[in-house]
Design an enzyme around this catalytic site. Structure first.
Site: not given
Length: 812
Positions: A659, A702
């Site tokens: 990611s 996040k």
């Protein structure tokens, strides 16, 4: 190419529509019987339960807390109610081999009746046998037999004695036995007088005594045979007496159980044993006797008063008399003995002894004819339990043996009960990885557990399903004794379930987590009549706060500059990547600085995390993709003469996942182009070799992690996060994040390609190739020029015969 626009606040958190919930409180809603959204799993359960064939057992798989156990028990309970109760199972003494007890299969509820009948029979036997043997008739007949034996013996001796007297010899009885002596007129002659008799007469008397001794010996030799005949007659008398004493009682037992051939056969064997062992049954209770096979012990381990009668009892292993349908058994502790049964022992006379009455049934016995539910993880943790379960399912019978016997650790004589036929449907419940491991490594597993019922982690979130979820909340509340929930409280609970799923279009199937929030909200509501939305919000925030110590410490370290993260300004080759950590049940995000450095060489892109053995294989794959992207976009016809290094700064643990590959690529492009990266932005996303941005996991955590850093420091102009456009459907952000977006202080940008991310992060267009070249002032143009320069320099080094800088070419 235009820059992507930030998302609206409404796109950052989906709210449940009030119009989809047509009630004021959950007190108005009906309960729901089925588990919602698990049609695939329920279909598999119905199929597995319906097919009555060997091997069609079930493995119910899915994550913990999704209601697998609840769904299975509820479904089985409804199914079992429509089935007939299974038979009772009993163990009885084997009169042919005491160490191999036999089983009896009886109709449901008949086992307890047979046990009670035989207990009454034994009680009557204890009284009737002594009474029969003490009766005048028995004593008279016994005395007659003894008198007949005595008369017979006396007649034999009398004949010898009469013959001896006729020949002048007396038969004398001494403590040592019988003897002959010369006599005169009935009186024994003394030795002195005998010597005065003429020699010829002495010789005649001696010869007469020898003949008489032979006749006496012949008579005495008949005595043992007569005594054996006497004992046989006494035994026959005893048997006749016992047969008469118990005959009518056993006849009543036969009539009571005339429809059960196995019971009738056992009663016949029992009657024969009683008659055969009449002498043993006559033995007074106080006499010391060995511990016989089939002996029953009292609770304190002492022998009952009539050891010979114990073998006529019945051990009811399973009594299904109180069942209204097939049994549904959940074994919480599937140890070897709890699963297949055990043979207990008692201390007696300093030794361990056992009998058929100490055989105890296991979960398989109780579930026989019905359903057995076992937790797969607990089963696999118990020594030999899984193997014994498979053995029973393969053989379709339950053979009881101790764990020591199964492991061949002992060789002492013990009971070997007859194996009981097994007809059971087993349902193992566990997580997916256990199912996949068993399928991969146990060849027998797919043959014995043919049906997999796979429970969903997430359920569809629609306006129609909202009412079903509301009814589920109402059902949980009533079963838990909670207060009613208002419509707004249910809306918050559904939103939280969507947050748990990490998807605006899904809700979590983790019913345990939902139920925990409902309980805590009910507690926080105090004495209120109903649970309000504020109570649900407070419960959710409380759960996070209790587990957020490590998250807060990381945020504190960033605020104190112990962990270096910039949230304003611009830096070349430095970018804010976003990471997510899972600690226990708490997942939280936080930013991490990623830096890139480039130089001429032929090593490609060096992953420092991999070289330090901190990078996982997926992260390494993501970094290696970057070399393919750079070569294909900028130097399709030239060698890539680049040595670049990438690193997660201040990363002291493992790094896994791809990611961060988008952030790493932009850091590389910044380092190559010299264009600085905006530090007020964070970025997450995966990238492929064509530059397309791919979705990632943990997007909400996040975003919230970077948001918290910005909030601690004070929001700077332009703070925000770039995410893959395909992750927009996953957004279920906290209310404070949404509120800050409404104020225009925090933004979320969805991007679909590297070029869109470059335009936002570097503040200038990425550039589109025209006439074979990128625009010189674009980011791609600057990168292309830099890489061309590396290639030309490498060519010049090579043409001059120099070795050329190798960089880290062996380490890419």
């Amino acid at each position: 190419m235009t820059k992507p626009s930030p998302l609206d606040a409404g796109q950052m958190r989906r709210r449940t529509s009030p119009g989809s919930l047509r009630f004021e409180t959950t007190a108005e809603l009906e309960e729901i019987d089925d588990i919602i959204g698990q049609e695939r799993a329920l279909e598999a359960i119905r199929l597995g339960i319906g097919i009555r064939r060997p091997g069609y057992n079930l493995f119910v798989l899915g994550p913990a807390g999704t209601g697998k156990h609840t769904a299975v028990r509820r479904f089985l309970s409804r199914t079992a109610e429509r089935e007939r109760p299974p038979p009772d199972w009993c163990y009885v003494h084997n009169f042919k081999d005491a160490y191999r007890p036999r089983f009896l299969r009886l109709p449901s509820g008949r086992g307890a009746g047979l046990r009670a009948d035989l207990d009454r029979f034994i009680a009557e036997l204890r009284a009737s046998i002594p009474a029969a043997f003490e009766s005048d008739e028995f004593r008279g007949r016994l005395q007659a037999l003894e008198a007949a034996l005595k008369d017979r013996q006396e007649q034999a001796l009398g004949a010898v004695q009469a013959e001896a007297e006729g020949k002048g010899v007396a038969l004398i009885r001494t403590p040592m036995g019988f003897a002959f002596a010369p006599a005169r007129r009935g009186e024994v002659i003394s030795p002195e007088d005998f010597r005065q008799i003429p020699q010829a007469e002495q010789e005649r008397i001696r010869q007469t005594i020898e003949v008489l001794q032979k006749r006496l010996q012949a008579a005495l030799e008949e005595f043992p045979r007569w005594e054996r005949e006497h004992r046989q007659k006494v035994r026959e008398l005893q048997q006749e007496t016992i047969r008469y004493a118990v005959g009518h009682t056993i006849a009543e037992l036969r009539r009571s159980h005339a429809d059960l051939p196995d019971v009738a056969a056992h009663l016949d064997a029992m009657e024969a044993d009683i008659v055969e062992n009449a002498e043993e049954l006559m033995r007074p209770p106080g006499m010391p006797q060995p511990f016989p096979p089939g002996a029953q012990l009292t609770v304190d381990g002492s022998l009952l008063e009539s050891p010979a009668l114990r073998r006529y009892r019945v051990n009811v292993l399973v009594d299904n008399g109180g069942c209204s349908g097939a049994p549904v058994i959940y074994e919480d502790n599937p140890a070897h003995a709890n699963l297949i049964g055990r043979i207990e022992h008692m201390s007696q006379f300093g030794a361990l002894a056992t009998d058929f009455l100490l055989i105890k049934g296991g979960a398989l016995h109780r579930a026989n004819g019905g359903y057995l539910v076992v937790d797969a993880a607990k089963l696999l943790m118990q020594p030999l339990a899984y193997d014994q379960l498979k053995r029973a399912l393969r053989a379709r019978e339950i053979a009881i043996e101790s764990l020591a016997q199964a492991l061949s650790l002992i060789s002492t004589v013990s009971l070997e009960p007859e194996a009981i036929p097994l007809d059971v449907k087993v349902l193992l419940v566990g997580e997916r990885h256990l199912y996949y491991l068993l399928t991969a490594y146990d060849p027998e597993f797919p043959e014995l557990f043919k049906i997999a019922a796979d429970f969903e982690d997430e359920l569809e979130r629609t306006d129609e399903s909202a009412m079903l979820y509301a009814r589920l909340i109402a059902t949980i509340g009533r079963r838990e004794g909670l207060k009613p929930f208002t419509r707004e409280a249910v809306m918050e609970a559904i939103d939280h379930a969507s947050q748990m799923a990490g998807d605006a279009e899904k809700v979590s199937a983790h019913m345990r987590g939902v139920a925990d929030v409902l309980r805590e909200a009910d507690f926080l509501a105090g004495e209120a009549a109903a649970v309000e939305a504020t109570d649900v919000i407070a419960a959710v925030e409380g759960q996070v706060r209790r587990q957020a110590r490590l998250r807060d410490r990381i945020q504190e370290a960033i605020a104190r500059r112990s962990l270096l993260v910039d949230t304003e300004g611009a830096r070349v080759g430095q970018i804010n990547g976003l990471s997510v950590s899972q600690i226990g049940q708490m997942a939280f995000g936080h930013p991490v600085r990623i830096t890139a450095r480039v130089r001429m060489g032929r090593g490609g892109v060096l992953d420092i995390e991999r070289e330090a053995k901190l990078g996982g294989p997926i992260h390494t794959k993501g970094v290696m993709i970057l070399s393919g992207f750079l070569a294909e976009r900028f130097l399709p016809d030239k060698p890539l003469t680049l040595s670049a290094s990438l690193v997660f700064e201040q990363s002291y643990g493992g790094v896994e996942g791809d990611s961060a590959s988008l952030a790493e690529l932009i850091a590389l492009l910044s380092a190559l182009s010299g264009v600085p990266i905006r530090q007020e932005l964070g970025i997450t996303g995966s990238v492929n070799q064509h530059g397309a941005v791919q979705p990632i996991g943990g997007v909400n955590e996040k975003i919230e992690g970077f948001f918290d850093v910005c909030a601690r420091r004070g929001f700077a102009e332009g703070n925000g996060v770039l995410i893959p456009a395909s992750n927009v459907v996953n957004l279920m952000l906290r209310r404070d994040v949404v509120a800050t977006r409404e104020e225009g202080r925090f933004h979320i940008y969805p991007v679909e390609s590297v070029d869109e991310a470059v335009a936002l992060m570097l503040g200038r267009p990425a550039g589109i190739r025209e006439d074979g070249r990128f625009p010189p002032e674009s980011v791609n143009g600057l990168v292309e020029t830099r890489l061309d320069g590396f290639a030309e320099a490498a060519r010049r080094f090579g043409s001059n015969g120099a070795a050329g800088p190798r960089g880290d070419e062996e380490k890419a």
